[in-house]
Design a protein around this motif. Structure first.
Motif, PDB file in Angstrom:
ATOM      1  N   THR A   1      -5.254  17.330 -21.687  1.00 46.12           N
ATOM      2  CA  THR A   1      -4.521  16.229 -22.320  1.00 46.12           C
ATOM      3  C   THR A   1      -4.196  15.167 -21.268  1.00 46.12           C
ATOM      4  O   THR A   1      -3.837  15.519 -20.143  1.00 46.12           O
ATOM      5  N   PRO A   2      -4.266  13.873 -21.616  1.00 47.65           N
ATOM      6  CA  PRO A   2      -4.808  13.391 -22.890  1.00 47.65           C
ATOM      7  C   PRO A   2      -6.317  13.632 -22.962  1.00 47.65           C
ATOM      8  O   PRO A   2      -6.995  13.697 -21.931  1.00 47.65           O
ATOM      9  N   TYR A   3      -6.806  13.741 -24.187  1.00 49.86           N
ATOM     10  CA  TYR A   3      -8.230  13.989 -24.388  1.00 49.86           C
ATOM     11  C   TYR A   3      -8.816  12.889 -25.258  1.00 49.86           C
ATOM     12  O   TYR A   3      -8.285  12.579 -26.328  1.00 49.86           O
TER      13      TYR A   3
ATOM     14  N   THR B   1      -2.983  13.160 -27.246  1.00 49.89           N
ATOM     15  CA  THR B   1      -2.075  13.537 -26.154  1.00 49.89           C
ATOM     16  C   THR B   1      -1.446  14.898 -26.368  1.00 49.89           C
ATOM     17  O   THR B   1      -0.732  15.402 -25.494  1.00 49.89           O
ATOM     18  N   GLN B   2      -1.703  15.491 -27.544  1.00 53.58           N
ATOM     19  CA  GLN B   2      -1.194  16.827 -27.839  1.00 53.58           C
ATOM     20  C   GLN B   2      -2.149  17.507 -28.812  1.00 53.58           C
ATOM     21  O   GLN B   2      -2.924  16.836 -29.497  1.00 53.58           O
TER      22      GLN B   2
END
Length: 331
Positions: free
Chosen positions: A32-34, A84-85
């Motif tokens: 993350t972030p991805y 981000t999650q």
């Protein structure tokens, strides 16, 4: 029968749990972030397989099956999706169906020339360069404007695009936007306007755009040019000379340049130049067809972004003495 019923109940329970997990269980992201780039033209199965390859999904079938059941097989929107999650498979599918990713954008600034626009598009990341290598005439032919010169015909604005999209899409949208905006504004023109067609308004708007960024002055500068046209006075505007010099312009406008005759030198030729000299914005277009009701014939830059306007040559010469010669001589 009991065994069959047990098998059916177990299978249905397993299916419910399987689907429930798709809707409620957050998927572990590789990091993350991805960020995940969804290209144009990909179907549900191809997207699901990519998500599996990236380690976001464990298998592609649920994503594909649920998407088809919900009728999203042709609705996934290309774009850049950043997470981000951890999200559930359902949340990812819904985001892509709604196009909630971050689209790329390119901003075309008022006063940009067509050559600068082509350079700008060539520098955009994730924009497919399908028009690269084509001449300006070929570009216009592709847009359905055979024989038309491109300068001025692309509306300055912010255009959003998806990764992998063709540069033709932006060119087509900008060209269509300028045609529509010009037609709308021309329809509202002053009844006694000293212009005969929308193209003349486009040319005049480009001169206004290059002369000032001050919104309060555009209509007054339009009046100066139109007053000169009525009196058959040469427009004598430096931006046209600079445009006509092309690659020969060295960043400074010299006295000798004002006497180098070409189709765009409004010091040596009467009337409007043969084409626009830049891409004008909506404010300049409106000013071109709604000039201020004044008798000004001259203006000179004050050096602060505004201009001093004059109705007589004598007053203009005094303004030049005050604002130009005393500040710096022309190189």
């Amino acid at each position: 029968m009991r065994r069959l019923l047990w098998v059916l109940v177990s299978g249905l329970s397993g299916l419910i749990i399987w689907l429930a997990l798709f809707f409620i269980r957050p998927l572990p992201l590789p990091h993350t972030p991805y960020a995940f780039e969804l290209s144009n033209g990909l179907g549900l199965r191809a997207v699901a397989q990519q998500l599996v390859q990236k380690g976001v999904l464990t298998e592609p079938w649920t994503f594909t099956w649920v998407g088809r059941i919900l009728g999203e097989q042709s609705h996934l929107k290309a774009g850049s999706y950043e997470w981000t999650q951890p999200l559930t498979g359902w949340q990812i599918l819904r985001q892509m169906a709604r196009g909630e990713g971050d689209a790329w954008q390119v901003q075309i600034i008022e006063g940009t020339t067509f050559a600068q626009l082509r350079t700008l598009l060539a520098q955009q990341p994730n924009l497919r360069q399908d028009s690269a290598g084509l001449s300006d005439i070929a570009v216009m032919a592709h847009l359905g404007a055979v024989g038309q010169r491109p300068e001025g015909w692309f509306f300055p604005d912010t255009y959003f695009y998806n990764p992998g999209e063709s540069d033709w899409n932006i060119l087509e949208r900008a060209y269509r936007a300028m045609n529509e905006r010009l037609a709308q504004i021309w329809a509202t023109r002053d009844p006694d306007l000293a212009l005969t067609d929308p193209y003349q308004a486009l040319i005049l708007a480009s001169l206004i755009e290059k002369e000032t960024a001050n919104r309060e002055e555009r209509a007054r500068i339009a009046a100066v040019f139109l007053n000169r046209l009525r009196l058959d006075m040469r427009l004598q505007t430096d931006p046209t000379v600079i445009y006509g010099l092309g690659a020969d312009y060295d960043g400074h406008l010299h006295h000798r340049d004002l006497h180098r005759d070409n189709a765009y030198n409004t010091y040596t030729r009467n009337g409007l130049p043969p084409t626009p000299i830049a891409l004008p914005g909506a404010a300049a277009l409106r000013a071109a067809v709604h000039p201020l009701a004044v008798s000004d014939l001259f203006f000179v830059a004050r050096g602060d972004g505004t201009h001093q306007f004059s109705t007589t040559l004598e007053a203009h010469q005094l303004a030049v003495q005050r604002y130009q010669i005393k500040r710096a001589d022309r190189p």
